[in-house]
Design a protein around this motif. Structure first.
Motif, PDB file in Angstrom:
ATOM      1  N   MET A  11       0.830  -1.219   0.000  1.00  0.00           N
ATOM      2  CA  MET A  11       0.000   0.000   0.000  1.00  0.00           C
ATOM      3  C   MET A  11       0.862   1.266   0.000  1.00  0.00           C
ATOM      4  SD  MET A  11      -2.686  -1.407   2.879  1.00  0.00           S
ATOM      5  CE  MET A  11      -1.460  -2.132   3.984  1.00  0.00           C
ATOM      6  N   GLY A  12       1.591   1.626  -1.100  1.00  0.00           N
ATOM      7  CA  GLY A  12       1.790   0.814  -2.264  1.00  0.00           C
ATOM      8  C   GLY A  12       3.023  -0.074  -2.111  1.00  0.00           C
ATOM      9  N   PRO A  13       3.290  -0.860  -3.159  1.00  0.00           N
ATOM     10  CA  PRO A  13       4.392  -1.816  -3.124  1.00  0.00           C
ATOM     11  C   PRO A  13       5.755  -1.185  -2.851  1.00  0.00           C
ATOM     12  CG  PRO A  13       2.899  -2.281  -4.941  1.00  0.00           C
ATOM     13  CD  PRO A  13       2.468  -0.962  -4.371  1.00  0.00           C
ATOM     14  N   ALA A  17       8.292  -2.179   0.257  1.00  0.00           N
ATOM     15  CA  ALA A  17       9.684  -2.587   0.055  1.00  0.00           C
ATOM     16  C   ALA A  17      10.632  -1.654   0.806  1.00  0.00           C
ATOM     17  CB  ALA A  17      10.013  -2.595  -1.431  1.00  0.00           C
ATOM     18  N   ASP A  18      10.337  -0.365   0.791  1.00  0.00           N
ATOM     19  CA  ASP A  18      11.197   0.588   1.477  1.00  0.00           C
ATOM     20  C   ASP A  18      11.119   0.392   2.988  1.00  0.00           C
ATOM     21  OD1 ASP A  18      13.005   2.915   1.098  1.00  0.00           O
ATOM     22  OD2 ASP A  18      11.530   3.941   2.344  1.00  0.00           O
ATOM     23  N   GLN A  50       3.161  -8.596   0.898  1.00  0.00           N
ATOM     24  CA  GLN A  50       2.989  -7.546  -0.116  1.00  0.00           C
ATOM     25  C   GLN A  50       1.754  -7.909  -0.942  1.00  0.00           C
ATOM     26  OE1 GLN A  50       4.394  -4.611  -0.144  1.00  0.00           O
ATOM     27  NE2 GLN A  50       6.068  -4.531  -1.620  1.00  0.00           N
ATOM     28  N   VAL A  51       0.581  -7.484  -0.481  1.00  0.00           N
ATOM     29  CA  VAL A  51      -0.676  -7.900  -1.102  1.00  0.00           C
ATOM     30  C   VAL A  51      -1.393  -6.705  -1.744  1.00  0.00           C
ATOM     31  CG1 VAL A  51      -0.977  -9.819   0.496  1.00  0.00           C
ATOM     32  CG2 VAL A  51      -1.924  -7.584   1.082  1.00  0.00           C
ATOM     33  N   ALA A 229       7.434   6.104   8.859  1.00  0.00           N
ATOM     34  CA  ALA A 229       7.853   4.741   8.533  1.00  0.00           C
ATOM     35  C   ALA A 229       9.150   4.393   9.250  1.00  0.00           C
ATOM     36  CB  ALA A 229       8.023   4.586   7.021  1.00  0.00           C
ATOM     37  N   ARG A 230      10.045   5.348   9.352  1.00  0.00           N
ATOM     38  CA  ARG A 230      11.307   5.104  10.053  1.00  0.00           C
ATOM     39  C   ARG A 230      11.061   4.892  11.553  1.00  0.00           C
ATOM     40  NH1 ARG A 230      16.450   5.638   8.512  1.00  0.00           N
ATOM     41  NH2 ARG A 230      15.840   6.666   6.565  1.00  0.00           N
TER      42      ARG A 230
END
Length: 252
Positions: A11-13, A17-18, A50-51, A229-230
């Motif tokens: 959400m998103g991909p 990944a990040d 990762q959906v 996110a961090r």
């Protein structure tokens, strides 16, 4: 041993990944803080689900039947992470926290971290009192950060309506569409406007696409930018190592 943890992504991909990268960095930082060598074998087992998940802001803004369809794929992904032994899970999307309480209630044996509460506690511990929030319309609509920040004694300043539209353009037409130049221009302008209006505030980039669009922007280098996110990745790393001992050193 360490604890198994999970990441609910997609959400998103690119953001999912990040988030894994940030989590690995946080784990390495914990090892160094303990005076331990950073080795492959010392990283905790972690799983990324990762959906594909329907648009979260669109679901929040819609009153149509089935509008809350993001919930079902998130429940399925969380179930897979639970089956893999995850003791704690982070959601790599701010807006998706609209369904946090429902997800947590369905999986009471997993600690589902809450990004806004983690960020609010982090900033309060640093002595921050004023915050400006860059986010999606969905995140503003549910008051995700405003409620958490009020509980932590923080004042939360929001962008003007036109600035919020600009943020949405940078998120959808910029990062999600692969136009990083557009994203950087949109995000930089809003961040600078917030800085001019509110002074030396901590600017929370409350959508996982925003840090991706701003990472190479020199225009905002003088601002106090906070990447949720961090902060969330660091919190998940702490859960992975909580009460666990790092393996003895040996070659990779």
């Amino acid at each position: 041993m360490t604890h198994v943890v999970g990441i609910l992504g997609g959400m998103g991909p690119a953001a999912g990944a990040d988030f894994v990268r940030l989590f690995v960095e946080a784990c390495a930082g914990l090892m160094r803080a303990r005076g331990e060598p950073v080795r492959d074998q010392a990283f905790p087992e972690h799983w990324l689900a990762q959906v594909p998940v329907p648009d979260r802001t669109g679901a929040i803004d819609s009153s149509a039947q089935g509008a809350h369809q993001p919930l079902e794929p998130m429940l399925q992904a969380l179930g897979r992470l639970a089956a893999l032994g995850s003791r704690a899970v982070a959601i790599a999307c701010n807006t998706a926290h609209a369904w946090h309480d429902t997800l947590q209630a369905r999986f009471p044996n997993i600690e589902l971290l809450h990004v806004a509460r983690e960020v609010s506690a982090h900033l309060a511990a640093q002595g921050v009192r004023d915050v400006a929030l860059m986010a999606t319309e969905g995140t503003y609509r549910i008051g995700l950060y405003e409620h958490a920040m009020a509980g932590a004694g923080l004042r939360c300043h929001l962008p003007l309506a036109a600035e919020r539209r600009q943020l949405m353009r940078g998120i959808y037409d910029g990062v999600k569409a692969g136009d990083m130049a557009l994203a950087q221009a949109c995000f930089s302008e809003v961040a600078l406007q917030l800085g001019r209006r509110h002074g030396d505030v901590a600017i929370v980039m409350g959508c996982t696409e925003i840090p991706l669009g701003l990472k190479d922007s020199e225009a905002v280098s003088g601002l106090r930018l906070v990447d949720p996110a961090r902060v969330l990745a660091s919190a998940l790393a702490n859960r992975a190592y909580d009460g666990a001992s790092i393996l003895p050193a040996h070659p990779a």
